[in-house]
Design a protein around this motif. Structure first.
Motif, PDB file in Angstrom:
ATOM      1  N   THR A  68       4.016  14.507 -13.688  1.00  0.00           N
ATOM      2  CA  THR A  68       3.034  15.147 -14.562  1.00  0.00           C
ATOM      3  C   THR A  68       3.141  16.663 -14.462  1.00  0.00           C
ATOM      4  O   THR A  68       3.100  17.371 -15.477  1.00  0.00           O
ATOM      5  CB  THR A  68       1.608  14.684 -14.189  1.00  0.00           C
ATOM      6  OG1 THR A  68       1.558  13.265 -14.276  1.00  0.00           O
ATOM      7  CG2 THR A  68       0.577  15.287 -15.106  1.00  0.00           C
ATOM      8  N   ARG A 124       2.290   1.831  -3.433  1.00  0.00           N
ATOM      9  CA  ARG A 124       1.310   2.412  -4.368  1.00  0.00           C
ATOM     10  C   ARG A 124       1.106   3.898  -4.098  1.00  0.00           C
ATOM     11  O   ARG A 124       0.967   4.700  -5.032  1.00  0.00           O
ATOM     12  CB  ARG A 124      -0.022   1.667  -4.283  1.00  0.00           C
ATOM     13  CG  ARG A 124       0.006   0.320  -4.988  1.00  0.00           C
ATOM     14  CD  ARG A 124      -1.392  -0.247  -5.147  1.00  0.00           C
ATOM     15  NE  ARG A 124      -2.069  -0.454  -3.883  1.00  0.00           N
ATOM     16  CZ  ARG A 124      -2.035  -1.585  -3.173  1.00  0.00           C
ATOM     17  NH1 ARG A 124      -1.351  -2.612  -3.627  1.00  0.00           N
ATOM     18  NH2 ARG A 124      -2.686  -1.688  -2.045  1.00  0.00           N
ATOM     19  N   ILE A 125       1.103   4.296  -2.829  1.00  0.00           N
ATOM     20  CA  ILE A 125       0.940   5.713  -2.482  1.00  0.00           C
ATOM     21  C   ILE A 125       2.123   6.532  -2.998  1.00  0.00           C
ATOM     22  O   ILE A 125       1.950   7.599  -3.601  1.00  0.00           O
ATOM     23  CB  ILE A 125       0.768   5.873  -0.959  1.00  0.00           C
ATOM     24  CG1 ILE A 125      -0.599   5.325  -0.532  1.00  0.00           C
ATOM     25  CG2 ILE A 125       0.935   7.324  -0.530  1.00  0.00           C
ATOM     26  CD1 ILE A 125      -0.766   5.208   0.973  1.00  0.00           C
ATOM     27  N   PRO A 131       5.294   7.143 -18.864  1.00  0.00           N
ATOM     28  CA  PRO A 131       3.968   6.536 -18.675  1.00  0.00           C
ATOM     29  C   PRO A 131       3.254   6.349 -20.001  1.00  0.00           C
ATOM     30  O   PRO A 131       3.466   7.118 -20.945  1.00  0.00           O
ATOM     31  CB  PRO A 131       3.233   7.542 -17.786  1.00  0.00           C
ATOM     32  CG  PRO A 131       3.923   8.831 -18.024  1.00  0.00           C
ATOM     33  CD  PRO A 131       5.355   8.488 -18.331  1.00  0.00           C
ATOM     34  N   ARG A 182       0.838  -1.206   0.000  1.00  0.00           N
ATOM     35  CA  ARG A 182       0.000   0.000   0.000  1.00  0.00           C
ATOM     36  C   ARG A 182       0.874   1.257   0.000  1.00  0.00           C
ATOM     37  O   ARG A 182       0.631   2.207  -0.747  1.00  0.00           O
ATOM     38  CB  ARG A 182      -0.919  -0.001   1.217  1.00  0.00           C
ATOM     39  CG  ARG A 182      -1.819   1.212   1.284  1.00  0.00           C
ATOM     40  CD  ARG A 182      -2.771   1.116   2.485  1.00  0.00           C
ATOM     41  NE  ARG A 182      -3.681   2.243   2.497  1.00  0.00           N
ATOM     42  CZ  ARG A 182      -3.443   3.379   3.147  1.00  0.00           C
ATOM     43  NH1 ARG A 182      -2.335   3.545   3.846  1.00  0.00           N
ATOM     44  NH2 ARG A 182      -4.326   4.367   3.101  1.00  0.00           N
ATOM     45  N   LEU A 225       4.183   5.719  -5.425  1.00  0.00           N
ATOM     46  CA  LEU A 225       4.140   5.732  -6.887  1.00  0.00           C
ATOM     47  C   LEU A 225       3.193   6.813  -7.398  1.00  0.00           C
ATOM     48  O   LEU A 225       3.494   7.506  -8.375  1.00  0.00           O
ATOM     49  CB  LEU A 225       3.707   4.365  -7.420  1.00  0.00           C
ATOM     50  CG  LEU A 225       4.770   3.282  -7.434  1.00  0.00           C
ATOM     51  CD1 LEU A 225       4.142   1.922  -7.682  1.00  0.00           C
ATOM     52  CD2 LEU A 225       5.825   3.586  -8.457  1.00  0.00           C
ATOM     53  N   GLY A 226       2.048   6.969  -6.737  1.00  0.00           N
ATOM     54  CA  GLY A 226       1.092   8.000  -7.134  1.00  0.00           C
ATOM     55  C   GLY A 226       1.633   9.399  -6.927  1.00  0.00           C
ATOM     56  O   GLY A 226       1.460  10.281  -7.779  1.00  0.00           O
ATOM     57  N   LYS A 227       2.314   9.609  -5.801  1.00  0.00           N
ATOM     58  CA  LYS A 227       2.897  10.927  -5.535  1.00  0.00           C
ATOM     59  C   LYS A 227       3.959  11.265  -6.578  1.00  0.00           C
ATOM     60  O   LYS A 227       4.025  12.393  -7.076  1.00  0.00           O
ATOM     61  CB  LYS A 227       3.527  10.956  -4.141  1.00  0.00           C
ATOM     62  CG  LYS A 227       2.529  10.998  -3.014  1.00  0.00           C
ATOM     63  CD  LYS A 227       3.249  11.045  -1.673  1.00  0.00           C
ATOM     64  CE  LYS A 227       2.272  11.071  -0.525  1.00  0.00           C
ATOM     65  NZ  LYS A 227       2.960  11.114   0.780  1.00  0.00           N
ATOM     66  N   ARG A 228       4.810  10.276  -6.893  1.00  0.00           N
ATOM     67  CA  ARG A 228       5.859  10.520  -7.883  1.00  0.00           C
ATOM     68  C   ARG A 228       5.246  10.804  -9.251  1.00  0.00           C
ATOM     69  O   ARG A 228       5.698  11.698  -9.966  1.00  0.00           O
ATOM     70  CB  ARG A 228       6.805   9.322  -7.962  1.00  0.00           C
ATOM     71  CG  ARG A 228       7.958   9.575  -8.924  1.00  0.00           C
ATOM     72  CD  ARG A 228       8.900   8.437  -9.031  1.00  0.00           C
ATOM     73  NE  ARG A 228       8.327   7.361  -9.822  1.00  0.00           N
ATOM     74  CZ  ARG A 228       8.983   6.259 -10.168  1.00  0.00           C
ATOM     75  NH1 ARG A 228      10.226   6.077  -9.756  1.00  0.00           N
ATOM     76  NH2 ARG A 228       8.398   5.334 -10.880  1.00  0.00           N
ATOM     77  N   GLN A 229       4.179  10.073  -9.595  1.00  0.00           N
ATOM     78  CA  GLN A 229       3.535  10.283 -10.889  1.00  0.00           C
ATOM     79  C   GLN A 229       2.932  11.682 -10.990  1.00  0.00           C
ATOM     80  O   GLN A 229       3.027  12.335 -12.032  1.00  0.00           O
ATOM     81  CB  GLN A 229       2.465   9.217 -11.137  1.00  0.00           C
ATOM     82  CG  GLN A 229       1.884   9.264 -12.523  1.00  0.00           C
ATOM     83  CD  GLN A 229       2.941   9.107 -13.593  1.00  0.00           C
ATOM     84  OE1 GLN A 229       3.782   8.216 -13.522  1.00  0.00           O
ATOM     85  NE2 GLN A 229       2.927   9.978 -14.578  1.00  0.00           N
ATOM     86  N   ARG A 230       2.324  12.155  -9.892  1.00  0.00           N
ATOM     87  CA  ARG A 230       1.760  13.514  -9.905  1.00  0.00           C
ATOM     88  C   ARG A 230       2.854  14.563 -10.066  1.00  0.00           C
ATOM     89  O   ARG A 230       2.688  15.542 -10.808  1.00  0.00           O
ATOM     90  CB  ARG A 230       0.951  13.763  -8.633  1.00  0.00           C
ATOM     91  CG  ARG A 230      -0.402  13.072  -8.651  1.00  0.00           C
ATOM     92  CD  ARG A 230      -1.297  13.553  -7.537  1.00  0.00           C
ATOM     93  NE  ARG A 230      -0.768  13.331  -6.209  1.00  0.00           N
ATOM     94  CZ  ARG A 230      -0.921  12.197  -5.491  1.00  0.00           C
ATOM     95  NH1 ARG A 230      -1.593  11.189  -6.003  1.00  0.00           N
ATOM     96  NH2 ARG A 230      -0.415  12.095  -4.294  1.00  0.00           N
TER      97      ARG A 230
END
Length: 91
Positions: A66, A55-56, A88, A52, A58-63
Motif C-alpha cells: 500500500t 497472517r502477520i 488486492p 498466525r 501477510l499484513g506486513k506485506r500488504q502495508r
C-alpha cells in the motif's frame, strides 16, 4: 520431499547486499516466507502458530505494498508482475 528454494530469485545477490532495506526487497522477502509457510501449512493443517505467523506476514506485506502504491505506482506494478501477486480487491 519439499524443495528448499522453490521460489526463483528475482533479485540478484548484489542487489540483496545493496538494497536490503528497500521496499521491493522487503516485499520479496515476505513473499518467499509466505510461500514457504503456505507449503508447510498444506502438510500441517492444524499448526495454528504458523497460521498466525502467516497472517502477520501477510499484513506486513500488504502495508508495504500500500505504501509503495501511494509513493510510486510504476515500481508497484513492476513488483506485482515480477512476484506474480494478485492485486488486492478494492471495495
Amino acid at each position: 520431499m519439499v524443495k528448499k528454494n522453490s521460489l526463483i530469485s528475482v533479485i540478484t545477490q548484489e542487489e540483496k547486499e545493496e538494497n536490503s532495506g528497500s521496499v521491493e526487497f522487503q516485499v520479496f522477502h515476505f513473499t518467499s516466507k509466505i510461500r514457504r509457510l503456505t507449503s508447510h501449512l498444506e502438510l500441517h493443517k492444524r499448526d495454528f502458530l504458523s497460521q498466525r505467523g502467516l497472517r502477520i506476514i501477510l499484513g506486513k506485506r500488504q502495508r508495504l505494498l500500500t505504501y509503495l502504491l501511494k509513493k510510486n505506482k510504476v515500481r508497484y506494478k513492476k513488483l506485482m508482475d515480477q512476484l506474480n501477486i494478485r492485486e488486492p480487491k478494492i471495495s
